[in-house]
Design an enzyme around this catalytic site. Structure first.
Site, PDB file in Angstrom:
ATOM      1  N   GLY A   1       0.949  -1.055   0.044  1.00 15.87           N
ATOM      2  CA  GLY A   1      -0.024  -0.036  -0.229  1.00 15.87           C
ATOM      3  C   GLY A   1       0.973   1.330  -0.068  1.00 15.87           C
ATOM      4  N   ALA A   2       2.074   1.057  -0.698  1.00 12.37           N
ATOM      5  CA  ALA A   2       2.980   2.265  -0.737  1.00 12.37           C
ATOM      6  C   ALA A   2       2.703   3.344  -1.532  1.00 12.37           C
ATOM      7  CB  ALA A   2       4.348   1.883  -0.657  1.00 12.37           C
TER       8      ALA A   2
ATOM      9  N   VAL B   1      -2.294  -7.602  -3.284  1.00 11.93           N
ATOM     10  CA  VAL B   1      -1.719  -8.367  -1.753  1.00 11.93           C
ATOM     11  C   VAL B   1      -2.664  -9.394  -1.841  1.00 11.93           C
ATOM     12  CG1 VAL B   1      -0.710  -6.395  -0.919  1.00 11.93           C
ATOM     13  CG2 VAL B   1      -3.051  -6.771  -0.434  1.00 11.93           C
TER      14      VAL B   1
ATOM     15  N   SER C   1      -6.143  -0.910  12.859  1.00 10.10           N
ATOM     16  CA  SER C   1      -7.183   0.269  13.120  1.00 10.10           C
ATOM     17  C   SER C   1      -7.674   0.472  14.198  1.00 10.10           C
ATOM     18  CB  SER C   1      -8.091   0.428  12.089  1.00 10.10           C
ATOM     19  OG  SER C   1      -9.038   1.540  12.166  1.00 10.10           O
TER      20      SER C   1
ATOM     21  N   TYR D   1     -14.984  -3.921   7.507  1.00 12.52           N
ATOM     22  CA  TYR D   1     -13.685  -3.249   7.774  1.00 12.52           C
ATOM     23  C   TYR D   1     -13.134  -3.462   9.051  1.00 12.52           C
ATOM     24  CZ  TYR D   1     -10.294   0.603   7.950  1.00 12.52           C
ATOM     25  OH  TYR D   1      -8.966   1.163   8.394  1.00 12.52           O
TER      26      TYR D   1
HETATM   27  N1  LIG Z   1      -6.253   6.965   7.025  1.00 14.96           N
HETATM   28  C1  LIG Z   1      -6.585   6.371   8.191  1.00 14.96           C
HETATM   29  O1  LIG Z   1      -7.225   7.257   8.868  1.00 14.96           O
HETATM   30  C2  LIG Z   1      -6.553   5.182   8.620  1.00 14.96           C
HETATM   31  C3  LIG Z   1      -6.724   4.864  10.138  1.00 14.96           C
HETATM   32  C4  LIG Z   1      -6.595   3.462  10.416  1.00 14.96           C
HETATM   33  C5  LIG Z   1      -6.213   2.597   9.595  1.00 14.96           C
HETATM   34  N2  LIG Z   1      -5.882   2.907   8.134  1.00 14.96           N
HETATM   35  C6  LIG Z   1      -5.087   1.872   7.552  1.00 14.96           C
HETATM   36  O2  LIG Z   1      -4.061   2.048   6.779  1.00 14.96           O
HETATM   37  C7  LIG Z   1      -3.828   1.607   5.680  1.00 14.96           C
HETATM   38  C8  LIG Z   1      -3.475   2.366   4.629  1.00 14.96           C
HETATM   39  O3  LIG Z   1      -4.619   3.308   4.583  1.00 14.96           O
HETATM   40  P1  LIG Z   1      -4.594   4.682   3.835  1.00 14.96           P
HETATM   41  O4  LIG Z   1      -5.290   5.597   4.557  1.00 14.96           O
HETATM   42  O5  LIG Z   1      -3.177   5.241   3.373  1.00 14.96           O
HETATM   43  O6  LIG Z   1      -5.398   4.531   2.670  1.00 14.96           O
HETATM   44  P2  LIG Z   1      -5.339   4.664   1.042  1.00 14.96           P
HETATM   45  O7  LIG Z   1      -4.601   6.220   0.914  1.00 14.96           O
HETATM   46  O8  LIG Z   1      -6.573   4.635   0.201  1.00 14.96           O
HETATM   47  O9  LIG Z   1      -4.023   3.765   0.459  1.00 14.96           O
HETATM   48  C9  LIG Z   1      -4.312   2.452   0.341  1.00 14.96           C
HETATM   49  C10 LIG Z   1      -3.237   1.580  -0.244  1.00 14.96           C
HETATM   50  O10 LIG Z   1      -3.450   0.280  -0.483  1.00 14.96           O
HETATM   51  C11 LIG Z   1      -3.181   0.010  -1.945  1.00 14.96           C
HETATM   52  N3  LIG Z   1      -4.024  -1.115  -2.001  1.00 14.96           N
HETATM   53  C12 LIG Z   1      -5.359  -1.116  -2.120  1.00 14.96           C
HETATM   54  N4  LIG Z   1      -5.748  -2.417  -2.363  1.00 14.96           N
HETATM   55  C13 LIG Z   1      -4.706  -3.196  -2.656  1.00 14.96           C
HETATM   56  C14 LIG Z   1      -4.476  -4.671  -3.188  1.00 14.96           C
HETATM   57  N5  LIG Z   1      -5.591  -5.293  -3.418  1.00 14.96           N
HETATM   58  N6  LIG Z   1      -3.225  -4.971  -3.550  1.00 14.96           N
HETATM   59  C15 LIG Z   1      -2.227  -4.021  -3.318  1.00 14.96           C
HETATM   60  N7  LIG Z   1      -2.243  -2.851  -2.756  1.00 14.96           N
HETATM   61  C16 LIG Z   1      -3.376  -2.241  -2.555  1.00 14.96           C
HETATM   62  C17 LIG Z   1      -3.523   1.320  -2.313  1.00 14.96           C
HETATM   63  O11 LIG Z   1      -2.697   1.049  -3.700  1.00 14.96           O
HETATM   64  P3  LIG Z   1      -3.528   0.771  -5.274  1.00 14.96           P
HETATM   65  O12 LIG Z   1      -4.764   1.295  -5.152  1.00 14.96           O
HETATM   66  O13 LIG Z   1      -2.570   1.290  -6.016  1.00 14.96           O
HETATM   67  O14 LIG Z   1      -3.343  -0.659  -5.267  1.00 14.96           O
HETATM   68  C18 LIG Z   1      -2.722   2.297  -1.802  1.00 14.96           C
HETATM   69  O15 LIG Z   1      -1.567   2.286  -1.788  1.00 14.96           O
HETATM   70  C19 LIG Z   1      -5.063   0.608   5.583  1.00 14.96           C
HETATM   71  O16 LIG Z   1      -4.818  -0.581   5.848  1.00 14.96           O
HETATM   72  C20 LIG Z   1      -6.052   1.371   6.449  1.00 14.96           C
HETATM   73  O17 LIG Z   1      -7.052   0.605   6.735  1.00 14.96           O
HETATM   74  C21 LIG Z   1      -6.062   4.028   7.821  1.00 14.96           C
END
Ligand SMILES: NC(=O)c1ccc[n+]([C@@H]2O[C@H](COP(=O)([O-])OP(=O)(O)OC[C@H]3O[C@@H](n4cnc5c(N)ncnc54)[C@H](OP(=O)(O)O)[C@@H]3O)[C@@H](O)[C@H]2O)c1
Length: 259
Positions: A26-27, A74, A151, A164
């Protein structure tokens, strides 16, 4: 008199990841992009994983240190195994694997959620972490670090997010089970559980004044998490200083779970 604890010549420095080989899923944006910068700035070599190759290349181009780009899903077992093999081929091994990729495609009551969406969320958020951990453990012959992005919603659910929340609660169970299974191999497994961070995933909440207010009302520090709030926990868990830390959840939420 009881024997004193032996003092080492040098204590491991918390957060020192110099030269480590670190896979980050998710980079391509959001929290994973922040982690890529943090580890690269700290002297690690990073492997960037996500589906969007162009976006990954852009992130790689922003970093100060070496980076490999691996685009794929993934939830695909073969892809995870190939990333492990490519990292070994390029850099001789893997030290840290951060399972951070995650999705939250809908907010709806369970009766309105298509079972296909449930399966997709579990596949990416939970099965993806298991497959990453499995591929990593195969090549971590000298021990290593597995870190899952959980989370606070895995601990205290929010309405309309059953899949989720279940996936994030599941990650805690998975981390504890793997921590037990992999302890003798010198592999630690931990969860970092962020509260609400400003990222593309959280945009739908942040841009809705009612939802955003509810989140801030619930966050003791009354602010969203920022890049600087995120990285330290991951750097610590990835470093030699955290060798005895396994099966735990490190919550980064500005006091969200307190309110
Ligand atoms: N933002 C928050 O407030 C928050 C809070 C708690 C937990 N989190 C957790 O933190 C993590 C990152 O969240 P974020 O906020 O950075 O979300 P984001 O901005 O939507 O980024 C998600 C990342 O995951 C990748 N991804 C999604 N589906 C994928 C797949 N099937 N295979 C490979 N890569 C995949 C996306 O890239 P591609 O679409 O290019 O594949 C993207 O790089 C998640 O696990 C989320 O649940 C976030």
């Amino acid at each position: 008199m009881a024997q004193e604890i032996e003092i080492p010549e040098r204590f491991p420095t918390a957060g020192d990841v110099t030269g480590k080989r670190v896979v980050i899923t998710g980079a391509s944006r959001g929290l994973g992009r922040v982690l890529a910068h943090a580890f690269s700035q700290a002297g690690a070599r990073v492997v960037l994983m996500a589906r969007d190759e162009a976006q990954l290349k852009e992130v790689a181009g922003e970093l100060p240190g070496p980076a490999l780009v691996c685009s794929g899903d993934v939830a695909d077992e073969g892809f995870n195994e190939s990333v492990a093999d490519s990292t070994v081929a390029e850099w001789g091994g893997v030290d840290v694997w951060i399972c951070n990729a995650g999705i939250s495609p809908v907010v709806a009551s369970p009766l309105k959620v298509d079972p296909g969406v449930w399966r997709e969320v579990l596949e990416v958020n939970l099965t993806g972490a298991f497959l990453g951990a499995r591929a990593a453990a195969r090549v971590m012959s000298e021990g290593g670090r597995l870190i899952f992005t959980g989370s606070v919603l895995g601990d205290r659910p929010s309405q309309g997010l059953s899949a989720y929340c279940a996936s994030k609660a599941g990650l805690v169970g998975l981390a504890k089970a793997l921590a037990l299974d992999l302890a003798r191999s010198g592999i630690t497994v931990n969860v970092v559980a962020p509260g609400w961070f400003d990222s593309p995933l959280a945009e739908g909440w942040k841009s809705n004044p009612k939802l955003a207010d509810r989140i801030l009302d619930h966050t003791a520090q009354r602010r969203w998490g920022s890049a600087g709030d995120l990285a330290g926990a991951y750097l610590f868990l990835a470093s030699d200083a955290a060798a005895f830390v396994t099966g735990t959840v490190l919550t980064l939420d500005g006091g969200y779970l307190l309110v």
